[in-house]
Write a protein that holds these residues in place. Structure first.
Motif, PDB file in Angstrom:
ATOM      1  N   LEU A  69       0.846  -1.195   0.000  1.00 14.40           N
ATOM      2  CA  LEU A  69       0.000   0.000   0.000  1.00 14.40           C
ATOM      3  C   LEU A  69       0.878   1.239   0.000  1.00 14.40           C
ATOM      4  O   LEU A  69       1.778   1.367   0.837  1.00 14.40           O
ATOM      5  CB  LEU A  69      -0.899   0.006   1.231  1.00 14.40           C
ATOM      6  CG  LEU A  69      -1.841   1.204   1.391  1.00 14.40           C
ATOM      7  CD1 LEU A  69      -2.906   1.210   0.288  1.00 14.40           C
ATOM      8  CD2 LEU A  69      -2.510   1.192   2.761  1.00 14.40           C
ATOM      9  N   ALA A  70       0.631   2.150  -0.932  1.00 11.43           N
ATOM     10  CA  ALA A  70       1.420   3.379  -1.032  1.00 11.43           C
ATOM     11  C   ALA A  70       0.474   4.577  -1.143  1.00 11.43           C
ATOM     12  O   ALA A  70      -0.269   4.699  -2.124  1.00 11.43           O
ATOM     13  CB  ALA A  70       2.353   3.331  -2.243  1.00 11.43           C
ATOM     14  N   ARG A  81      -2.100   7.132  -6.981  1.00 12.51           N
ATOM     15  CA  ARG A  81      -1.410   7.863  -8.036  1.00 12.51           C
ATOM     16  C   ARG A  81      -0.937   6.976  -9.174  1.00 12.51           C
ATOM     17  O   ARG A  81      -0.106   6.089  -8.990  1.00 12.51           O
ATOM     18  CB  ARG A  81      -0.219   8.610  -7.450  1.00 12.51           C
ATOM     19  CG  ARG A  81      -0.535   9.506  -6.249  1.00 12.51           C
ATOM     20  CD  ARG A  81      -1.510  10.608  -6.623  1.00 12.51           C
ATOM     21  NE  ARG A  81      -1.833  11.465  -5.506  1.00 12.51           N
ATOM     22  CZ  ARG A  81      -1.411  12.725  -5.384  1.00 12.51           C
ATOM     23  NH1 ARG A  81      -0.648  13.268  -6.298  1.00 12.51           N
ATOM     24  NH2 ARG A  81      -1.778  13.440  -4.338  1.00 12.51           N
ATOM     25  N   ALA A  82      -1.418   7.246 -10.397  1.00 11.08           N
ATOM     26  CA  ALA A  82      -1.021   6.466 -11.565  1.00 11.08           C
ATOM     27  C   ALA A  82       0.453   6.648 -11.906  1.00 11.08           C
ATOM     28  O   ALA A  82       1.054   5.767 -12.531  1.00 11.08           O
ATOM     29  CB  ALA A  82      -1.890   6.842 -12.761  1.00 11.08           C
ATOM     30  N   GLU A  83       1.076   7.767 -11.507  1.00 12.08           N
ATOM     31  CA  GLU A  83       2.488   7.959 -11.802  1.00 12.08           C
ATOM     32  C   GLU A  83       3.373   6.933 -11.108  1.00 12.08           C
ATOM     33  O   GLU A  83       4.541   6.756 -11.470  1.00 12.08           O
ATOM     34  CB  GLU A  83       2.948   9.381 -11.435  1.00 12.08           C
ATOM     35  CG  GLU A  83       2.722   9.789  -9.999  1.00 12.08           C
ATOM     36  CD  GLU A  83       1.487  10.642  -9.821  1.00 12.08           C
ATOM     37  OE1 GLU A  83       1.559  11.676  -9.124  1.00 12.08           O
ATOM     38  OE2 GLU A  83       0.433  10.270 -10.381  1.00 12.08           O
ATOM     39  N   LEU A 141      -9.726   9.275 -10.247  1.00  6.88           N
ATOM     40  CA  LEU A 141      -8.765  10.355 -10.010  1.00  6.88           C
ATOM     41  C   LEU A 141      -7.685  10.419 -11.073  1.00  6.88           C
ATOM     42  O   LEU A 141      -6.845  11.310 -11.038  1.00  6.88           O
ATOM     43  CB  LEU A 141      -8.095  10.182  -8.634  1.00  6.88           C
ATOM     44  CG  LEU A 141      -9.008  10.209  -7.413  1.00  6.88           C
ATOM     45  CD1 LEU A 141      -8.184  10.150  -6.142  1.00  6.88           C
ATOM     46  CD2 LEU A 141      -9.880  11.452  -7.410  1.00  6.88           C
ATOM     47  N   ASN A 142      -7.684   9.471 -11.993  1.00  7.60           N
ATOM     48  CA  ASN A 142      -6.608   9.388 -12.964  1.00  7.60           C
ATOM     49  C   ASN A 142      -7.158   9.306 -14.374  1.00  7.60           C
ATOM     50  O   ASN A 142      -8.276   8.860 -14.601  1.00  7.60           O
ATOM     51  CB  ASN A 142      -5.743   8.150 -12.683  1.00  7.60           C
ATOM     52  CG  ASN A 142      -5.126   8.166 -11.297  1.00  7.60           C
ATOM     53  OD1 ASN A 142      -4.157   8.866 -11.053  1.00  7.60           O
ATOM     54  ND2 ASN A 142      -5.712   7.401 -10.373  1.00  7.60           N
ATOM     55  N   THR A 143      -6.348   9.718 -15.319  1.00  3.63           N
ATOM     56  CA  THR A 143      -6.687   9.528 -16.724  1.00  3.63           C
ATOM     57  C   THR A 143      -6.078   8.210 -17.188  1.00  3.63           C
ATOM     58  O   THR A 143      -5.125   7.708 -16.598  1.00  3.63           O
ATOM     59  CB  THR A 143      -6.136  10.680 -17.582  1.00  3.63           C
ATOM     60  OG1 THR A 143      -4.708  10.752 -17.412  1.00  3.63           O
ATOM     61  CG2 THR A 143      -6.752  12.006 -17.167  1.00  3.63           C
ATOM     62  N   GLY A 144      -6.591   7.661 -18.251  1.00  7.65           N
ATOM     63  CA  GLY A 144      -6.081   6.391 -18.734  1.00  7.65           C
ATOM     64  C   GLY A 144      -6.780   5.219 -18.077  1.00  7.65           C
ATOM     65  O   GLY A 144      -7.487   5.353 -17.076  1.00  7.65           O
ATOM     66  N   LYS A 145      -6.573   4.053 -18.652  1.00  5.94           N
ATOM     67  CA  LYS A 145      -7.237   2.833 -18.194  1.00  5.94           C
ATOM     68  C   LYS A 145      -6.423   2.185 -17.085  1.00  5.94           C
ATOM     69  O   LYS A 145      -5.237   1.880 -17.255  1.00  5.94           O
ATOM     70  CB  LYS A 145      -7.388   1.871 -19.376  1.00  5.94           C
ATOM     71  CG  LYS A 145      -8.180   0.623 -19.087  1.00  5.94           C
ATOM     72  CD  LYS A 145      -9.652   0.901 -18.921  1.00  5.94           C
ATOM     73  CE  LYS A 145     -10.437  -0.409 -18.822  1.00  5.94           C
ATOM     74  NZ  LYS A 145     -11.867  -0.165 -18.521  1.00  5.94           N
ATOM     75  N   LEU A 146      -7.048   1.965 -15.941  1.00  6.76           N
ATOM     76  CA  LEU A 146      -6.406   1.340 -14.799  1.00  6.76           C
ATOM     77  C   LEU A 146      -7.308   0.250 -14.234  1.00  6.76           C
ATOM     78  O   LEU A 146      -8.528   0.321 -14.348  1.00  6.76           O
ATOM     79  CB  LEU A 146      -6.135   2.366 -13.687  1.00  6.76           C
ATOM     80  CG  LEU A 146      -5.239   3.560 -14.002  1.00  6.76           C
ATOM     81  CD1 LEU A 146      -5.258   4.531 -12.828  1.00  6.76           C
ATOM     82  CD2 LEU A 146      -3.817   3.117 -14.309  1.00  6.76           C
TER      83      LEU A 146
END
Length: 332
Positions: A188-189, A248-250, A275-280
């Motif tokens: 977990l981060a 965070r996707a970064e 909260l993020n763009t792109g597919k996750l």
């Protein structure tokens, strides 16, 4: 009753419903007389009248306010989550005969004092406070005039009813899903503020799940004081989680810079894909449903003529959904 008391039917009706437009002395008089004559409130009749109001949108229309804070640090809430919550609220308000107007409090918006004047002048009685990065302070609003709901977990200035995702249940869903996909060492981060603003509910649920599943060997969670690629990569190299769970996707890029290949060798699970763009891969916290539920609660307060700060502020939660995505390995 109206004839006996020498009042209009409207005044008597509003007094029986504790409407703030009727002065307290009149309300007390009407309610005392109602008790004497054995009057009892009929919830079925009230519901019928509410339905009539709801279906006659051409002749009945109210205005509600959504209030957001201008916060430079509010980066996560500038994504699709905020937009979808607002859209869900607006659509539900429209269905129930209300129009939703947006206000921003801050340097480029209005002050809380100015907002209070605008709301009172325009007769807006219902306010939906949008999620804030820090705990919001709206104590300067004249709450005797308003019904309020906060569309997030915790507000104590003032303490209002709230509606938000079911974070502990959502974390359990995420942990169960990554375990089913074969990951053994979930890490977990989080950013410290991301954890603190929810009273560490993500962290607590993660630790509880790990404790109850000894077959997992999770490393110590990373709670960073601020967004830091250096701290993340130091933790990732030292503890070697096989899947990272976080906002965070970064972090995916930082994992790759440490030699990980996502999803071939490692995985990433987002605790809030909105909260993020792109597919996750990760959790859909259903912000649209949260907006809908918040409006239901707000309009219910208005229909019951409740305004002010509640004696017992309660939290309503909305369950999350799982969303498959390319950042986790496929099901075996």
């Amino acid at each position: 009753m109206a004839t006996h008391l020498g009042m209009s039917r409207t005044t008597v009706s509003e007094a029986l419903r504790d409407h703030p437009r009727v002065n307290p002395e009149t309300r007390t008089l009407v309610q005392a007389h109602a008790r004497e004559v054995g009057y009892q409130f009929n919830p079925l009749a009230s519901s019928v009248l509410s339905e009539v109001r709801r279906t006659r949108l051409d002749t009945f229309r109210g205005v509600l306010a959504t209030i957001g804070l201008e916060e430079p640090a509010r980066v996560p809430f500038l994504g699709a989550y905020w937009h979808d919550l607002q859209r869900g609220a607006a659509e539900r308000a429209e269905q129930l005969g209300f129009k939703l107007e947006k206000f921003i409090v801050g340097e480029r918006g209005v002050s809380v004092q100015r907002l209070d004047t605008i709301l009172r002048t325009r007769g807006i009685r219902g306010v939906l406070i949008m999620p804030a990065w820090n705990r919001p302070d709206f104590t300067q609003l004249s709450w005797t005039n308003y019904s309020g709901i906060y569309a997030d977990y915790l507000i104590d200035q003032p303490a209002l009813h709230t509606v938000c995702p079911d974070h502990p249940r959502a974390m359990g869903l995420a942990m169960r899903r990554v375990q089913e996909l074969g990951y053994k060492r979930p890490g977990l981060a989080l950013i410290e503020q991301e954890s603190n603003r929810l009273d560490n509910r993500w962290l607590a649920a993660f630790l509880a799940y790990a404790h109850l599943h000894p077959e997992l060997t999770p490393p110590a969670p990373l709670i960073m004081p601020q967004v830091s690629a250096e701290l993340f990569k130091k933790w990732f190299r030292k503890y070697k989680p096989d899947v990272v769970i976080g906002h965070r996707a970064e972090m995916i890029k930082w994992m790759q810079e440490c030699g990980a290949r996502v999803p071939e060798t490692h995985g990433f699970c987002s605790v809030n894909i909105g909260l993020n763009t792109g597919k996750l891969a990760g959790l859909d916290l259903q912000p649209r449903r949260i907006g809908e539920r918040a409006i239901d609660m707000l309009i219910s307060q208005i229909h019951h003529n409740f305004s002010g700060i509640p004696d017992l502020p309660c939290n309503t939660t909305v369950p999350a959904l799982w969303a498959d995505g390319p950042t986790l390995r496929a099901q075996k």
